[in-house]
Design a protein around this motif. Structure first.
Motif, PDB file in Angstrom:
ATOM      1  N   GLY A   1       0.849  -1.185   0.000  1.00  0.00           N
ATOM      2  CA  GLY A   1       0.000   0.000   0.000  1.00  0.00           C
ATOM      3  C   GLY A   1       0.886   1.235   0.000  1.00  0.00           C
ATOM      4  N   ALA A   2       1.949   1.176  -0.804  1.00  0.00           N
ATOM      5  CA  ALA A   2       2.967   2.234  -0.813  1.00  0.00           C
ATOM      6  C   ALA A   2       2.732   3.203  -1.963  1.00  0.00           C
ATOM      7  CB  ALA A   2       4.356   1.612  -0.917  1.00  0.00           C
ATOM      8  N   ARG A   3       1.495   3.585  -2.154  1.00  0.00           N
ATOM      9  CA  ARG A   3       1.128   4.454  -3.274  1.00  0.00           C
ATOM     10  C   ARG A   3       1.972   5.730  -3.314  1.00  0.00           C
ATOM     11  NH1 ARG A   3      -3.694   5.131  -6.265  1.00  0.00           N
ATOM     12  NH2 ARG A   3      -3.985   7.224  -7.087  1.00  0.00           N
ATOM     13  N   GLY A   4       2.242   6.294  -2.145  1.00  0.00           N
ATOM     14  CA  GLY A   4       3.014   7.535  -2.084  1.00  0.00           C
ATOM     15  C   GLY A   4       4.507   7.326  -1.942  1.00  0.00           C
ATOM     16  N   GLY A   5       4.954   6.080  -2.010  1.00  0.00           N
ATOM     17  CA  GLY A   5       6.368   5.787  -1.853  1.00  0.00           C
ATOM     18  C   GLY A   5       6.699   5.358  -0.423  1.00  0.00           C
TER      19      GLY A   5
ATOM     20  N   GLY B   1       8.349  -1.509  -1.812  1.00  0.00           N
ATOM     21  CA  GLY B   1       6.942  -1.167  -1.714  1.00  0.00           C
ATOM     22  C   GLY B   1       6.114  -1.806  -2.812  1.00  0.00           C
ATOM     23  N   PHE B   2       4.833  -2.027  -2.516  1.00  0.00           N
ATOM     24  CA  PHE B   2       3.905  -2.602  -3.483  1.00  0.00           C
ATOM     25  C   PHE B   2       2.589  -1.833  -3.416  1.00  0.00           C
ATOM     26  CE2 PHE B   2       6.683  -6.044  -2.033  1.00  0.00           C
ATOM     27  CZ  PHE B   2       7.129  -6.584  -3.232  1.00  0.00           C
ATOM     28  N   ASP B   3       1.924  -1.731  -4.567  1.00  0.00           N
ATOM     29  CA  ASP B   3       0.611  -1.094  -4.597  1.00  0.00           C
ATOM     30  C   ASP B   3      -0.164  -1.657  -5.778  1.00  0.00           C
ATOM     31  OD1 ASP B   3      -0.725   1.357  -3.108  1.00  0.00           O
ATOM     32  OD2 ASP B   3      -1.369   1.453  -5.191  1.00  0.00           O
ATOM     33  N   VAL B   4      -1.486  -1.760  -5.637  1.00  0.00           N
ATOM     34  CA  VAL B   4      -2.316  -2.307  -6.716  1.00  0.00           C
ATOM     35  C   VAL B   4      -2.207  -1.456  -7.959  1.00  0.00           C
ATOM     36  CG1 VAL B   4      -4.647  -2.931  -7.424  1.00  0.00           C
ATOM     37  CG2 VAL B   4      -3.916  -3.320  -5.066  1.00  0.00           C
ATOM     38  N   GLU B   5      -2.252  -0.129  -7.778  1.00  0.00           N
ATOM     39  CA  GLU B   5      -2.093   0.794  -8.896  1.00  0.00           C
ATOM     40  C   GLU B   5      -1.609   2.114  -8.312  1.00  0.00           C
ATOM     41  OE1 GLU B   5      -4.413   3.618  -9.677  1.00  0.00           O
ATOM     42  OE2 GLU B   5      -5.081   3.410  -7.614  1.00  0.00           O
ATOM     43  N   GLY B   6      -0.964   2.883  -9.165  1.00  0.00           N
ATOM     44  CA  GLY B   6      -0.487   4.180  -8.694  1.00  0.00           C
ATOM     45  C   GLY B   6       0.960   4.186  -8.260  1.00  0.00           C
ATOM     46  N   GLY B   7       1.659   3.054  -8.368  1.00  0.00           N
ATOM     47  CA  GLY B   7       3.047   3.029  -7.933  1.00  0.00           C
ATOM     48  C   GLY B   7       4.052   2.895  -9.055  1.00  0.00           C
ATOM     49  N   ALA B   8       3.575   2.880 -10.290  1.00  0.00           N
ATOM     50  CA  ALA B   8       4.461   2.613 -11.423  1.00  0.00           C
ATOM     51  C   ALA B   8       5.562   3.656 -11.569  1.00  0.00           C
ATOM     52  CB  ALA B   8       3.650   2.540 -12.712  1.00  0.00           C
TER      53      ALA B   8
ATOM     54  N   THR C   1       6.856   5.470  -9.050  1.00  0.00           N
ATOM     55  CA  THR C   1       7.498   5.702  -7.762  1.00  0.00           C
ATOM     56  C   THR C   1       8.650   4.736  -7.572  1.00  0.00           C
ATOM     57  OG1 THR C   1       5.352   6.381  -6.842  1.00  0.00           O
ATOM     58  CG2 THR C   1       7.123   5.902  -5.280  1.00  0.00           C
ATOM     59  N   GLU C   2       9.810   5.256  -7.320  1.00  0.00           N
ATOM     60  CA  GLU C   2      11.001   4.420  -7.172  1.00  0.00           C
ATOM     61  C   GLU C   2      10.835   3.435  -6.018  1.00  0.00           C
ATOM     62  OE1 GLU C   2      15.841   4.873  -6.458  1.00  0.00           O
ATOM     63  OE2 GLU C   2      14.551   6.650  -6.551  1.00  0.00           O
ATOM     64  N   GLY C   3      11.140   2.196  -6.281  1.00  0.00           N
ATOM     65  CA  GLY C   3      11.080   1.174  -5.242  1.00  0.00           C
ATOM     66  C   GLY C   3       9.701   0.623  -4.974  1.00  0.00           C
ATOM     67  N   VAL C   4       8.683   1.028  -5.765  1.00  0.00           N
ATOM     68  CA  VAL C   4       7.306   0.561  -5.575  1.00  0.00           C
ATOM     69  C   VAL C   4       6.868  -0.205  -6.826  1.00  0.00           C
ATOM     70  CG1 VAL C   4       4.910   1.211  -5.160  1.00  0.00           C
ATOM     71  CG2 VAL C   4       6.760   2.495  -4.057  1.00  0.00           C
ATOM     72  N   PHE C   5       6.357  -1.411  -6.616  1.00  0.00           N
ATOM     73  CA  PHE C   5       5.960  -2.268  -7.731  1.00  0.00           C
ATOM     74  C   PHE C   5       4.452  -2.484  -7.729  1.00  0.00           C
ATOM     75  CE2 PHE C   5      10.260  -3.241  -6.439  1.00  0.00           C
ATOM     76  CZ  PHE C   5      10.955  -3.254  -7.644  1.00  0.00           C
ATOM     77  N   ASN C   6       3.869  -2.551  -8.935  1.00  0.00           N
ATOM     78  CA  ASN C   6       2.421  -2.720  -9.077  1.00  0.00           C
ATOM     79  C   ASN C   6       2.041  -4.186  -8.950  1.00  0.00           C
ATOM     80  OD1 ASN C   6       2.751  -0.096 -11.328  1.00  0.00           O
ATOM     81  ND2 ASN C   6       1.445   0.031  -9.545  1.00  0.00           N
ATOM     82  N   ILE C   7       1.845  -4.626  -7.722  1.00  0.00           N
ATOM     83  CA  ILE C   7       1.444  -6.001  -7.436  1.00  0.00           C
ATOM     84  C   ILE C   7       0.332  -5.970  -6.390  1.00  0.00           C
ATOM     85  CG2 ILE C   7       2.157  -8.240  -6.508  1.00  0.00           C
ATOM     86  CD1 ILE C   7       4.944  -7.687  -7.570  1.00  0.00           C
ATOM     87  N   ALA C   8      -0.713  -6.747  -6.606  1.00  0.00           N
ATOM     88  CA  ALA C   8      -1.830  -6.830  -5.668  1.00  0.00           C
ATOM     89  C   ALA C   8      -1.692  -8.090  -4.823  1.00  0.00           C
ATOM     90  CB  ALA C   8      -3.155  -6.854  -6.423  1.00  0.00           C
ATOM     91  N   PHE C   9      -1.785  -7.932  -3.508  1.00  0.00           N
ATOM     92  CA  PHE C   9      -1.676  -9.073  -2.600  1.00  0.00           C
ATOM     93  C   PHE C   9      -3.031  -9.405  -1.996  1.00  0.00           C
ATOM     94  CE2 PHE C   9       2.715  -7.499  -2.584  1.00  0.00           C
ATOM     95  CZ  PHE C   9       3.395  -8.690  -2.813  1.00  0.00           C
TER      96      PHE C   9
END
Length: 278
Positions: A32-36, A52-59, A61-69
């Protein structure tokens, strides 16, 4: 991070431990790292490894990957809301959200299907886990049993009743985490104002009036009863993270018990904290 006003980013304990490299790399996972990744974790540089991971909105952002858990790998419907940060696997309960000052933020603008994975499927061994998944926190935890066994602590957002249809609430999450060996240490409460207040920004948690709806909760394992079975690395990491979250009493207690058991003689708490006579 729970809140910038209840953290201790200038911790002398962390400075001492990091400068002397008394711990191995500290691995933190943020779901849930939408903001990094919160920059406060940089106090552990160069020993911190944060992902970091986020369903959407992280593409972007450095270090945040678009993956849904979730609790299992597969596909699941995801509800995109007008206020993107509140998008969720659980649709809003409009019978309640329409009573809020900023009801418009819960408007569903699109439904999509996303692929889900379990955190356990990544075979990572983090020291700390943060989950802010807008109601899906318990689902993610259920898919992280193996991962949870590696943690010294975690932060998780909870709701006190169903703001979204079918979502688990605090009692469900707390019971699950207690069964996994974690205890609640702190929480920051969030309030939602009702319609009589003038409409404002979507930062609905930053108000002093309104019903308590949700909270960011901080959990740790209690290492004291089993301290002889806990590694020096885990003890020091937990003490540092406790100090970062402004829990110096808990950090000092842990270090004192470790010292009594000759586990971490390299850390002298008296040089990291100012003690006052009663």
């Amino acid at each position: 991070m729970i809140s910038s006003d209840i953290v201790h980013p200038k911790s002398q304990l962390i400075k001492h431990v990091v400068e002397n490299k008394l711990i191995s790399s500290l691995l933190m996972v943020d779901i849930g790292a939408r903001g990094g990744i919160n920059p406060l974790w940089s106090v552990f540089n160069p020993l911190i490894k944060a992902t970091g991971f986020d369903v959407e909105g992280g593409a972007d952002t450095e270090g945040v990957f678009n993956i849904a858990f979730s609790d299992e790998s597969g596909k699941r419907k995801f509800y995109l809301l007008k206020y993107g940060a509140s998008s969720s696997f659980y649709p809003p309960d409009t019978k309640f959200t329409n009573r809020l000052r900023d009801a418009g933020m819960f408007e569903v603008i699109k439904e999509i299907e996303v692929k889900t994975k379990t955190l356990d499927s990544f075979n990572v061994e983090p020291d700390f886990l943060k989950i802010d998944a807008e109601g899906a926190e318990l689902d993610i935890l259920k898919g992280s049993i193996k991962t949870l066994s590696c943690l010294v602590g975690l932060e998780v957002e909870v709701e006190f009743f169903q703001e979204r249809i079918g979502q688990p609430v605090f009692s469900d999450v707390d019971s699950f985490l207690r069964r996994q060996g974690f205890n609640l240490y702190n929480m920051r409460l969030l309030r939602y104002p009702r319609r009589p207040f003038n409409a404002g920004t979507y930062h609905i948690g930053n108000v002093t009036k309104g019903q308590i709806i949700s909270a960011h909760c901080l959990y740790f394992r209690d290492f004291i009863p089993v301290i002889k079975d806990v590694s020096k690395d885990k003890i020091l990491k937990q003490a540092c993270i406790m100090d970062l979250h402004d829990l110096p009493d808990c950090a000092i207690e842990l270090l004192a018990y470790a010292k009594m058991n000759d586990l971490i003689p390299l850390v002298d708490a008296s040089k990291c904290y100012e003690f006052k006579d009663n």
